[in-house]
Design an enzyme around this catalytic site. Sequence first.
Site, short mmCIF file in Angstrom:
data_model
loop_
_atom_site.label_atom_id
_atom_site.label_comp_id
_atom_site.label_asym_id
_atom_site.label_seq_id
_atom_site.Cartn_x
_atom_site.Cartn_y
_atom_site.Cartn_z
N GLU A 1 -15.79 -7.51 21.12
CA GLU A 1 -14.50 -8.19 21.22
C GLU A 1 -13.58 -7.59 22.28
O GLU A 1 -12.92 -8.32 23.02
CB GLU A 1 -13.79 -8.19 19.86
CG GLU A 1 -14.36 -9.15 18.84
CD GLU A 1 -15.64 -8.65 18.17
OE1 GLU A 1 -16.28 -9.42 17.43
OE2 GLU A 1 -15.98 -7.46 18.39
N HIS B 1 -12.73 -9.89 6.02
CA HIS B 1 -12.79 -11.24 6.57
C HIS B 1 -11.65 -12.11 6.05
O HIS B 1 -11.68 -13.34 6.20
CB HIS B 1 -14.13 -11.90 6.23
CG HIS B 1 -15.29 -11.33 6.96
ND1 HIS B 1 -15.76 -10.06 6.73
CD2 HIS B 1 -16.08 -11.85 7.93
CE1 HIS B 1 -16.80 -9.82 7.52
NE2 HIS B 1 -17.01 -10.89 8.26
#
Length: 406
Positions: A142, A211
């Site tokens: 990322e 998450h």
Amino acid sequence: MAAALQTAGTLTASSNLVINSERFRFGSLLRSPAGMKGTILVVKSDGRHTVGFNAGLRGANLIPNAVAAKTEDSAKSTYSKPGHEILLFEALREGLEEEMDRDPRVCVIGEDVGHYGGSYKVTKGLANKYGDLRVLDTPIAENSFTGMGIGAAMTGLRPVVEGMNMGFLLLAFNQISNNCGMLHYTSGGQFTIPIVIRGPGGVGRQLGAEHSQRLESYFQSIPGLQMVACSTPYNSKGLMKAAIRSENPVVLFEHVLLYNLKERIPDEDYICCLEEAEMVRVGEHVTILTYSRMRYHVMQAAKTLVNKGYDPEVVDIRSLKPFDLYTIGNSVKKTHRVLIVEECMRTGGIGASLRAAIIDNFWDYLDAPIMCLSSQDVPTPYAGSLEEQTVVQPAQIVAAVEQLCR
């Protein structure tokens, strides 16, 4: 394209700048991309349609405290055309595809965005249509691919960076903070960063703590970033298109549980103002400010409240930075009571910033203390029954309004 991305990677590798000022001005960067002229439909506040060329995305003047000014050419979810029914994730794809057709500089970068079509199928089919260079699959890195996207924006492209899950973008926080939000200032205005960073977040159905992140509170303090949260297929498409056309870096928050919402949207091209709230329900007794998934919890509670004799006004703030204090302020002046409902954490969340802004600007209009319902300051449990207890439920909203209106 390949050369541009290679150059972008080189630029971002050396972009380790630090800023201690907040000179960045949203309102000064409202120009349209050079040479990009197209007819669009703008839906005005009264529901009327206008057609124009290179319509402005937002007002040119800002009032103090990073508050957006009211604009005439801003889109709302009121329209009369038959249109077509579409799911929220399909609306995001439709908006992205239209902008990729319109502007060859628009590209997509992220994990599994290519032939797999994205983790929630927002980019499905785009790689086959535009090729692997405009829809670029990346490794699980990322920080690297976000930096590459920022560098690509510096060289003239208009990248849309997808985080497979917004929580993963914490790995790219340095790039988003020190580079994405600040390079326009630290370069003395030599660079603009027309990048969109988007992806799913929020509490899902037993996705676990890592998450279920809500990163709004993390990003709101970064100078130079704009933040918007979509909540319907209509505003998802409109905000996606407006974010891509913006010269500012925009973070678009999507909720993992809203992707399958269906709504009829216009067939015509339209955009939504990046800095305008949406009046969801007009009322007289209390202003309820909310965004994203909590919009639907609030509307569920509103049905119960109406049956109990209350008349709540519901505002989807939509623009998380800057706040639309024009719309919010007019509502506060009318109802004199405010309830904020958010899925963000209570400590340092969007609700805390919004409460402070209302107190600073509309204190004299309040007849009761501002109430804020937020998620609990705990990691989101995996167990479904416990997960439900950490976020605001409709019954809590009903109880809070009853307390405010005593």
